[in-house]
Design a protein around this motif. Structure first.
Motif, PDB file in Angstrom:
ATOM      1  N   GLU A  40     -13.083  29.529  19.472  1.00 41.74           N
ATOM      2  CA  GLU A  40     -13.616  29.067  20.754  1.00 41.74           C
ATOM      3  C   GLU A  40     -12.516  29.017  21.816  1.00 41.74           C
ATOM      4  OE1 GLU A  40     -15.864  27.676  23.873  1.00 41.74           O
ATOM      5  OE2 GLU A  40     -16.448  28.687  22.015  1.00 41.74           O
ATOM      6  N   ALA A  60     -13.130  27.874  13.623  1.00 45.20           N
ATOM      7  CA  ALA A  60     -14.123  27.827  14.706  1.00 45.20           C
ATOM      8  C   ALA A  60     -13.477  27.316  16.000  1.00 45.20           C
ATOM      9  CB  ALA A  60     -15.287  26.931  14.305  1.00 45.20           C
ATOM     10  N   GLU A  61     -12.642  26.291  15.866  1.00 47.80           N
ATOM     11  CA  GLU A  61     -11.959  25.734  17.038  1.00 47.80           C
ATOM     12  C   GLU A  61     -11.026  26.774  17.661  1.00 47.80           C
ATOM     13  OE1 GLU A  61      -8.920  21.996  18.056  1.00 47.80           O
ATOM     14  OE2 GLU A  61      -9.809  22.209  16.054  1.00 47.80           O
TER      15      GLU A  61
END
Length: 574
Positions: free
Chosen positions: A305, A301-302
């Protein structure tokens, strides 16, 4: 039964009238028909051990402390003490009974003698073959090691062959007299993963055919896991672990071995920082395993993003339909000139703050693309844009203004550093050229600051390149690239020839500097595991074209082309 026994062997080497302890009471046994891997970092004593077996060290510069090296000659059916043999007796053992493949085939092959003649020389020295029989034997060996067009390579000079082909010639030379022991000293270092896989398979095939015992020296544990039956781990001249290869790798006891295994870039996750050997050794010296730092992973997810923010802006660099071709040598005087494309219609966007990985085999066009982008090589077709400004047709006087922003770290730090200049002069010279900082004192202070930032000492400012190790020289190259405050750096195979532990340190440093100086990288390598770890996006090159491009993890887990799948399958794993 063992064919070679190194028993309690100690060795000193002399340098500048001082004796240095290199090997300390090492014991290594080589069973008949088996492969023993010797692993460790540069300076651990791997190659010195091999050269001691071959007695290739200068008698004036070496001193045996104690111990023995015993070879059990199958033909004489009796043990031979290699350390006590005369020069005349040694000539009958070297090449005939014990053969060696050296690390760098370009320097170990004579550049002014044709490849076939070099092997014929060894055959005529150690056998009773006639010249015609020796030539036929060489051609047979070339076919065995799967060299294309054996007759043409027989009459070719070393510089006309690729790295993998030169290494196959060296293997043919080593096997020419059907020895009992083959010593392979880093035979796959700096080779493509696909070529490396082919060389490893070839050595295993030749071992089975000729019933060879193999001593395989490398710093890459993944390679050892593919080929060795047993492994000895050397650390500062001591054997710290010795046993069956899978037992050592699955249950390493010494912190040095644990560190060597851990510092390889993992393929199934992405730590924020790679562990290094020193992390494990220091924790062991503190007698507190809990002092090992925790290396958290970057979550999917990091990463997603970060990529969303990264690619919403305008590209920092844009390449449009870039091509570069080279003329081939004409076989006949009036033959039509033929060309080979090093780059063929390459279009590419590079975004500010990203690391774009370029991966592919030697000769695929990776380095040509990087150097053409910087106009170190002029393109034949296409356009290059930097921050919206076209660089393609700029005169050199105006191009110098942009060279400050666009830097390169070359593959071989030794040949790319001027041996006549001190480290300080090399780092301050580009500052002076681009009129950075007010005076020499400010430039000197900035250079020392950069040296410290890349993990070197202030007094290294006054030293020369030959006084440093390979990893230190690469750090100097990084400091020199940072001296002019660039925005974009091409890392051209900048960790290919480094030990896995030093490689981990340099990769960590590059990632830290990227964050600190807001840098953009093109990271060129033939090692897909390193490229995957470092990159946001990855481009796969073949025959001068980009055959696949996308998010690095996506390409690794879901390759779209057979060529990319071949590269992935060739990665050596433990």
């Amino acid at each position: 039964m063992n064919i070679l026994e190194i028993n309690n062997f100690s060795l000193d080497l002399r340098n500048d009238e001082q004796w240095h302890h290199i090997l300390h009471h090492i014991t290594i046994e080589v069973p008949r028909g088996k492969t023993v891997g010797i692993v460790g970092e540069s300076g651990s004593g791997k190659s010195v051990t091999a050269l001691s077996v071959m007695r290739l060290l200068s008698a004036k510069g070496m001193r045996v402390g104690e111990g023995s090296i015993t070879f059990y000659d199958a033909k004489k059916e009796q043990p031979v003490d290699l350390l006590s043999l005369s020069d005349k007796e040694l000539r009958k053992v070297r090449g005939a009974r014990i053969a060696m493949i050296f690390q760098e085939p370009m320097t170990s092959l004579n550049p002014v003698i044709r490849c076939g003649d070099q092997i014929m020389e060894a055959l005529q020295l150690h056998t009773t073959l006639t010249k015609a029989e020796a030539k036929e034997r060489v051609l047979e060996l070339f076919r065995e090691v799967m060299l294309p067009r054996p007759e043409k390579i027989f009459s070719a000079y070393p510089h006309e062959l690729s790295g993998g082909q030169k290494q196959r010639v060296m293997i043919a030379m080593a096997l020419s007299c059907e020895p009992d022991i083959l010593i392979a000293d880093e035979p796959t270092t700096a080779l493509d993963v696909t070529v490396q896989k082919g060389i490893l398979e070839l050595i295993k095939k030749m071992q089975k055919k000729y019933d060879l015992s193999v001593i395989f020296i490398t710093h890459d544990l993944g390679v050892v896991a593919q080929i060795a039956d047993e492994v000895a781990v050397l650390f500062h001249g001591d054997v710290v672990e010795h046993g069956p290869v899978m037992e050592i790798f699955n249950h390493p006891k010494h912190p040095y071995t644990q560190g060597l295994i851990a510092c390889r870039p993992p393929l199934d996750h992405r730590p924020r920082r790679l562990p290094t050997v020193s992390d494990y050794v220091n924790a062991a010296e503190d007698a507190r395993p809990d002092t090992l730092p925790a290396f958290a992973d970057i979550s999917e997810a990091e990463r997603a993003e970060r990529h969303r923010q990264l690619y919403q802006g305008e590209p920092l660099i844009r390449l449009e339909h870039l091509s570069k071709r080279y003329a081939l040598r004409k076989e006949k005087l009036f033959a039509k000139r033929e060309y080979v494309y090093a780059l063929k219609d390459v279009s590419l966007d590079i975004y500010e703050g990203e690391t774009l990985g370029l991966v592919g085999e030697s000769g695929c066009g990776k380095t040509t693309l990087g150097r053409t982008l910087l106009r170190l090589i002029e393109p034949d077709e296409g356009r290059i844009f930097y921050r919206g400004t076209e660089l393609t047709n700029l005169p050199q006087r105006k191009m110098r203004h942009y060279r400050k922003d666009l830097q390169i770290i070359l593959q071989d730090p030794y040949s790319s550093l001027n041996q006549r200049l001190t480290v300080g002069d090399m780092i301050t010279e580009p500052m002076t050229f681009h009129h950075l900082y007010a005076n020499n004192k400010e430039r000197r202070d900035r250079a020392i600051e950069l040296l410290q930032r890349v993990g070197l000492e202030p007094d290294h400012f006054y030293r020369y390149p030959h006084e440093f190790s390979g990893g230190q020289r690469q750090r100097i190259s990084i400091a020199r690239a940072l001296a002019v405050n660039p925005r974009f750096i091409i890392c051209d195979e900048s960790v290919s020839a480094l030990d896995v532990s030093v490689q981990a340190q340099v990769l960590n440093l590059l990632n830290e500097l990227k964050q600190e100086f807001k840098l953009t990288y093109i990271f060129i390598s033939h090692d897909l595991s390193v490229v995957k770890y470092m990159s946001d996006r990855m481009a796969v090159m073949q025959f001068g074209e980009i055959v696949e491009m996308g998010e690095a993890d996506s390409i690794y887990h879901h390759p779209q082309t057979e060529y990319t799948q071949t590269l992935i399958d060739s990665i050596p794993t433990i």
